[in-house]
Design a protein around this motif. Structure first.
Motif, mmCIF file in Angstrom:
data_model
loop_
_atom_site.group_PDB
_atom_site.id
_atom_site.type_symbol
_atom_site.label_atom_id
_atom_site.label_comp_id
_atom_site.label_asym_id
_atom_site.label_seq_id
_atom_site.Cartn_x
_atom_site.Cartn_y
_atom_site.Cartn_z
ATOM 1 N N LEU A 11 3.953 1.377 2.379
ATOM 2 C CA LEU A 11 4.813 0.211 2.527
ATOM 3 C C LEU A 11 6.349 0.454 2.067
ATOM 4 O O LEU A 11 6.519 1.311 0.946
ATOM 5 C CB LEU A 11 4.127 -0.906 1.740
ATOM 6 N N VAL A 12 7.010 0.210 2.897
ATOM 7 C CA VAL A 12 8.700 0.530 2.516
ATOM 8 C C VAL A 12 9.426 -0.579 3.101
ATOM 9 O O VAL A 12 9.273 -1.085 3.730
ATOM 10 C CB VAL A 12 9.151 1.742 3.183
ATOM 11 N N GLN A 13 10.640 -0.671 2.422
ATOM 12 C CA GLN A 13 11.587 -1.926 2.503
ATOM 13 C C GLN A 13 12.575 -1.242 3.826
ATOM 14 O O GLN A 13 12.572 0.001 4.110
ATOM 15 C CB GLN A 13 12.297 -2.156 1.524
ATOM 16 N N ALA A 14 13.134 -2.199 4.472
ATOM 17 C CA ALA A 14 13.895 -1.757 5.676
ATOM 18 C C ALA A 14 15.011 -0.914 5.270
ATOM 19 O O ALA A 14 15.455 -1.284 4.056
ATOM 20 C CB ALA A 14 14.523 -3.018 6.584
ATOM 21 N N GLY A 16 14.782 2.113 4.327
ATOM 22 C CA GLY A 16 13.980 3.078 3.555
ATOM 23 C C GLY A 16 13.585 4.262 4.334
ATOM 24 O O GLY A 16 13.661 4.246 5.728
ATOM 25 N N LYS A 87 12.918 0.185 10.281
ATOM 26 C CA LYS A 87 13.250 -1.090 10.568
ATOM 27 C C LYS A 87 11.917 -1.689 10.822
ATOM 28 O O LYS A 87 10.792 -1.105 10.781
ATOM 29 C CB LYS A 87 13.566 -1.118 12.089
ATOM 30 N N PRO A 88 11.864 -3.148 10.546
ATOM 31 C CA PRO A 88 10.570 -3.748 10.667
ATOM 32 C C PRO A 88 9.622 -3.506 11.887
ATOM 33 O O PRO A 88 8.642 -3.653 12.004
ATOM 34 C CB PRO A 88 10.885 -5.416 10.407
ATOM 35 N N THR A 91 6.815 -0.899 12.041
ATOM 36 C CA THR A 91 5.599 -1.417 11.598
ATOM 37 C C THR A 91 4.556 -1.124 12.565
ATOM 38 O O THR A 91 4.635 -1.602 13.540
ATOM 39 C CB THR A 91 5.568 -2.699 10.953
ATOM 40 N N THR A 122 4.256 0.220 7.171
ATOM 41 C CA THR A 122 4.644 -0.926 7.238
ATOM 42 C C THR A 122 5.951 -1.136 6.449
ATOM 43 O O THR A 122 6.366 -0.752 5.556
ATOM 44 C CB THR A 122 3.564 -1.954 6.319
ATOM 45 N N VAL A 123 6.878 -1.670 7.168
ATOM 46 C CA VAL A 123 8.512 -1.873 6.935
ATOM 47 C C VAL A 123 8.882 -3.527 6.510
ATOM 48 O O VAL A 123 8.345 -4.142 7.480
ATOM 49 C CB VAL A 123 9.332 -1.482 7.877
ATOM 50 N N SER A 124 9.036 -3.791 5.483
ATOM 51 C CA SER A 124 9.302 -5.003 5.190
ATOM 52 C C SER A 124 10.922 -5.618 5.223
ATOM 53 O O SER A 124 11.718 -4.388 5.261
ATOM 54 C CB SER A 124 8.900 -5.529 3.749
ATOM 55 N N SER A 125 11.204 -6.715 5.734
ATOM 56 C CA SER A 125 12.523 -6.871 5.939
ATOM 57 C C SER A 125 13.151 -7.450 4.781
ATOM 58 O O SER A 125 12.718 -7.716 3.636
ATOM 59 C CB SER A 125 12.619 -7.988 6.891
#
Length: 125
Positions: A11-14, A16, A87-88, A91, A122-125
Motif C-alpha cells: 500500500l502506498v500513497q499517490a 509514491g 496513481k490510484p 491499483t 494499492t495506491v491511495s489518493s
C-alpha cells in the motif's frame, strides 16, 4: 516447467514508489521473454511492460511509460518493476509472466505460458 514468484507489492500513497521483483526458477533457459501485467477488479488482465531475454530493449504500456522501469538480472533470473509517481489507477494485482515460444507475440497477455501468483499494489489518493 517454469516457476515464477513475485514480491514487493503493498500500500502506498499517490505519488509514491514501489519496486516489484519476479524470480524465475526451473527451465529458465527456455524463457524467451518476461513481462509484468496487472488486473484491476472487474477488468481484464492488461500488459504493463516486457523484455526479451536476448535484447536490452523493453516495451511499456502508454499508461506507465515514463513512470515505470523494467530491469533484469539474468544471473539471478529475476526481473524488477520500479514504479514511480504511482496513481490510484495503478491499483491492481500485478502478475509476472514468462513466455517460452518466440513465435508468439511477446506483448500479448494471451501469449504467456507461465504466471506467478500475483502481488497486490494499492495506491491511495
Amino acid at each position: 516447467q517454469v516457476q515464477l514468484v513475485e514480491s514487493g507489492g503493498g500500500l502506498v500513497q499517490a505519488g509514491g514508489s514501489l519496486r516489484l521483483s519476479c524470480a524465475a526458477s526451473g527451465r529458465t533457459f527456455s524463457i524467451y521473454a518476461m513481462g509484468w501485467f496487472r488486473q484491476a477488479p472487474g477488468k481484464e488482465r492488461e500488459f504493463v511492460a516486457a523484455i526479451r531475454r536476448s535484447s536490452t530493449g523493453t516495451y511499456y504500456a502508454d499508461s506507465v511509460k515514463g513512470r515505470f522501469t523494467l530491469s533484469r538480472d539474468n544471473a539471478k533470473n529475476t526481473i524488477y518493476l520500479q514504479m514511480n509517481r504511482l496513481k490510484p489507477d495503478d491499483t491492481a494485482v500485478y502478475y509476472c509472466g514468462a513466455l517460452v515460444d518466440p513465435n508468439r507475440g511477446w506483448l500479448l497477455v494471451t501469449s504467456y505460458n507461465y504466471w506467478g501468483q500475483g502481488t497486490q499494489v494499492t495506491v491511495s489518493s
